[in-house]
Design a protein around this motif. Sequence first.
Motif, PDB file in Angstrom:
ATOM      1  N   ARG A   1      21.403 -35.819  21.841  1.00 30.51           N
ATOM      2  CA  ARG A   1      20.147 -35.059  22.322  1.00 30.51           C
ATOM      3  C   ARG A   1      19.174 -34.651  21.545  1.00 30.51           C
ATOM      4  O   ARG A   1      18.013 -34.958  21.648  1.00 30.51           O
ATOM      5  N   GLN A   2      19.868 -33.722  20.768  1.00 28.79           N
ATOM      6  CA  GLN A   2      18.999 -32.932  19.594  1.00 28.79           C
ATOM      7  C   GLN A   2      18.496 -34.147  18.569  1.00 28.79           C
ATOM      8  O   GLN A   2      17.345 -33.732  18.460  1.00 28.79           O
ATOM      9  N   ARG A   3      19.421 -34.786  18.213  1.00 26.90           N
ATOM     10  CA  ARG A   3      18.869 -35.704  17.116  1.00 26.90           C
ATOM     11  C   ARG A   3      17.528 -36.546  17.718  1.00 26.90           C
ATOM     12  O   ARG A   3      16.539 -36.784  17.033  1.00 26.90           O
ATOM     13  N   ILE A   4      17.684 -37.190  18.875  1.00 29.95           N
ATOM     14  CA  ILE A   4      16.747 -37.990  19.478  1.00 29.95           C
ATOM     15  C   ILE A   4      15.370 -37.008  19.772  1.00 29.95           C
ATOM     16  O   ILE A   4      14.155 -37.283  19.320  1.00 29.95           O
ATOM     17  N   ALA A   5      15.694 -35.836  20.233  1.00 32.08           N
ATOM     18  CA  ALA A   5      14.329 -34.928  20.596  1.00 32.08           C
ATOM     19  C   ALA A   5      13.934 -34.650  19.165  1.00 32.08           C
ATOM     20  O   ALA A   5      12.363 -34.573  19.144  1.00 32.08           O
ATOM     21  N   VAL A   6      14.560 -34.110  17.977  1.00 32.53           N
ATOM     22  CA  VAL A   6      13.865 -34.135  16.677  1.00 32.53           C
ATOM     23  C   VAL A   6      13.026 -35.361  16.336  1.00 32.53           C
ATOM     24  O   VAL A   6      11.974 -35.461  15.851  1.00 32.53           O
ATOM     25  N   PHE A   7      13.759 -36.563  16.308  1.00 32.20           N
ATOM     26  CA  PHE A   7      12.813 -37.635  16.061  1.00 32.20           C
ATOM     27  C   PHE A   7      11.610 -38.027  16.930  1.00 32.20           C
ATOM     28  O   PHE A   7      10.521 -38.228  16.298  1.00 32.20           O
ATOM     29  N   LEU A   8      11.629 -37.614  18.322  1.00 32.44           N
ATOM     30  CA  LEU A   8      10.640 -37.772  19.068  1.00 32.44           C
ATOM     31  C   LEU A   8       9.549 -36.505  18.680  1.00 32.44           C
ATOM     32  O   LEU A   8       8.233 -37.073  19.077  1.00 32.44           O
ATOM     33  N   ARG A   9       9.926 -35.373  18.435  1.00 33.21           N
ATOM     34  CA  ARG A   9       9.027 -34.742  18.085  1.00 33.21           C
ATOM     35  C   ARG A   9       8.414 -34.601  16.762  1.00 33.21           C
ATOM     36  O   ARG A   9       6.839 -34.482  16.749  1.00 33.21           O
ATOM     37  N   TYR A  10       9.060 -34.867  15.852  1.00 35.46           N
ATOM     38  CA  TYR A  10       8.522 -35.025  14.892  1.00 35.46           C
ATOM     39  C   TYR A  10       8.255 -35.993  13.945  1.00 35.46           C
ATOM     40  O   TYR A  10       7.152 -36.163  12.868  1.00 35.46           O
ATOM     41  N   TYR A  11       8.767 -37.197  14.442  1.00 28.34           N
ATOM     42  CA  TYR A  11       8.287 -38.864  13.994  1.00 28.34           C
ATOM     43  C   TYR A  11       7.520 -39.305  14.927  1.00 28.34           C
ATOM     44  O   TYR A  11       6.328 -39.911  14.527  1.00 28.34           O
ATOM     45  N   ALA A  12       7.681 -39.357  16.210  1.00 23.81           N
ATOM     46  CA  ALA A  12       6.983 -39.869  17.144  1.00 23.81           C
ATOM     47  C   ALA A  12       5.744 -38.910  17.676  1.00 23.81           C
ATOM     48  O   ALA A  12       4.691 -39.366  18.091  1.00 23.81           O
TER      49      ALA A  12
ATOM     50  N   SER B   1      -0.768 -49.930  18.928  1.00 26.07           N
ATOM     51  CA  SER B   1      -1.060 -48.916  18.450  1.00 26.07           C
ATOM     52  C   SER B   1       0.164 -48.093  17.757  1.00 26.07           C
ATOM     53  O   SER B   1      -0.294 -46.981  16.922  1.00 26.07           O
ATOM     54  N   SER B   2       1.341 -48.083  18.431  1.00 23.88           N
ATOM     55  CA  SER B   2       2.328 -47.373  17.892  1.00 23.88           C
ATOM     56  C   SER B   2       3.784 -47.914  17.691  1.00 23.88           C
ATOM     57  O   SER B   2       4.745 -47.433  17.480  1.00 23.88           O
ATOM     58  N   VAL B   3       3.619 -49.473  17.264  1.00 26.07           N
ATOM     59  CA  VAL B   3       4.988 -50.055  16.957  1.00 26.07           C
ATOM     60  C   VAL B   3       5.497 -49.430  15.885  1.00 26.07           C
ATOM     61  O   VAL B   3       6.941 -49.411  16.017  1.00 26.07           O
ATOM     62  N   HIS B   4       4.882 -49.029  14.857  1.00 25.66           N
ATOM     63  CA  HIS B   4       5.634 -48.575  13.821  1.00 25.66           C
ATOM     64  C   HIS B   4       6.377 -47.339  14.093  1.00 25.66           C
ATOM     65  O   HIS B   4       7.699 -47.061  13.719  1.00 25.66           O
ATOM     66  N   ARG B   5       5.914 -46.554  15.002  1.00 25.71           N
ATOM     67  CA  ARG B   5       6.565 -45.037  15.621  1.00 25.71           C
ATOM     68  C   ARG B   5       7.598 -45.500  16.136  1.00 25.71           C
ATOM     69  O   ARG B   5       8.893 -45.197  16.059  1.00 25.71           O
ATOM     70  N   TYR B   6       7.575 -46.644  17.134  1.00 26.82           N
ATOM     71  CA  TYR B   6       8.796 -47.063  18.014  1.00 26.82           C
ATOM     72  C   TYR B   6       9.815 -47.713  17.224  1.00 26.82           C
ATOM     73  O   TYR B   6      11.022 -47.198  17.374  1.00 26.82           O
ATOM     74  N   ARG B   7       9.476 -48.235  16.057  1.00 26.94           N
ATOM     75  CA  ARG B   7      10.594 -48.883  15.318  1.00 26.94           C
ATOM     76  C   ARG B   7      11.160 -47.952  14.564  1.00 26.94           C
ATOM     77  O   ARG B   7      12.386 -48.049  14.116  1.00 26.94           O
ATOM     78  N   GLY B   8      10.386 -46.979  14.074  1.00 30.14           N
ATOM     79  CA  GLY B   8      10.893 -45.849  13.206  1.00 30.14           C
ATOM     80  C   GLY B   8      12.082 -45.022  13.919  1.00 30.14           C
ATOM     81  O   GLY B   8      13.275 -44.769  13.515  1.00 30.14           O
ATOM     82  N   VAL B   9      11.589 -44.699  15.179  1.00 26.71           N
ATOM     83  CA  VAL B   9      12.622 -43.770  16.163  1.00 26.71           C
ATOM     84  C   VAL B   9      13.831 -44.733  16.410  1.00 26.71           C
ATOM     85  O   VAL B   9      15.046 -44.412  16.154  1.00 26.71           O
TER      86      VAL B   9
ATOM     87  N   LEU C   1       5.612 -36.524  19.782  1.00 27.83           N
ATOM     88  CA  LEU C   1       5.330 -36.323  21.167  1.00 27.83           C
ATOM     89  C   LEU C   1       5.454 -34.831  21.570  1.00 27.83           C
ATOM     90  O   LEU C   1       6.291 -34.224  20.872  1.00 27.83           O
ATOM     91  N   ASP C   2       4.705 -34.458  22.712  1.00 31.23           N
ATOM     92  CA  ASP C   2       5.285 -33.037  22.947  1.00 31.23           C
ATOM     93  C   ASP C   2       6.282 -32.675  23.805  1.00 31.23           C
ATOM     94  O   ASP C   2       6.955 -33.814  24.132  1.00 31.23           O
ATOM     95  N   TYR C   3       6.743 -31.634  24.218  1.00 31.56           N
ATOM     96  CA  TYR C   3       7.941 -31.238  24.794  1.00 31.56           C
ATOM     97  C   TYR C   3       7.992 -31.981  26.380  1.00 31.56           C
ATOM     98  O   TYR C   3       9.002 -32.461  26.835  1.00 31.56           O
TER      99      TYR C   3
END
Length: 155
Positions: free
Chosen positions: A107-118, A13-21, A120-122
């Motif tokens: 940490r900021q860069r990954i948090a941004v990817f996880l929030r806006y690309y993946a 269901s989410s392989v494209h999101r995992y690959r994108g991040v 995910l909630d906080y």
Amino acid sequence: MTTLAEIEAAYRSSVHRYRGVAAAIVRDRDVAADLVQEAFASAVRRRSRFRGDGPLEAWLWRTVVNAALSHARRRQPARARHSHESVTVPGTEHQELRDAVAALPERQRIAVFLRYYADLDYRAIGEILGVTDGTARASVRDAQAALRRTLEVTT
């Protein structure tokens, strides 16, 4: 115990999101695809270790992010030599923005990817990064402020 079917369903269901991040972290789409595959193979092997303290998705994201970060850290000297190579950061179209995102602390860069690309909630981001949800929220907020400052200077 987490079943193989649950992990497979999350992958499908989410392989494209995992690959994108992962691509945003390692700056190479082909390597990212391999890393995601390896991370999920590892998750399948270690599924009995999933304690269920948080959602399975957060555990899988942490596995993928850790694999990408480990790879990026091992390859950092080579990446610095080839800094002219660019991978499009998910959701960005302009070089200035890509550069500004790349310049954020890890940490900021990954948090941004996880929030806006993946998307995910906080709470999930905090679990993935090993911080509280408040710290995850602050990381995204600080990243947004840094990006605003950087992009205001360049425009």
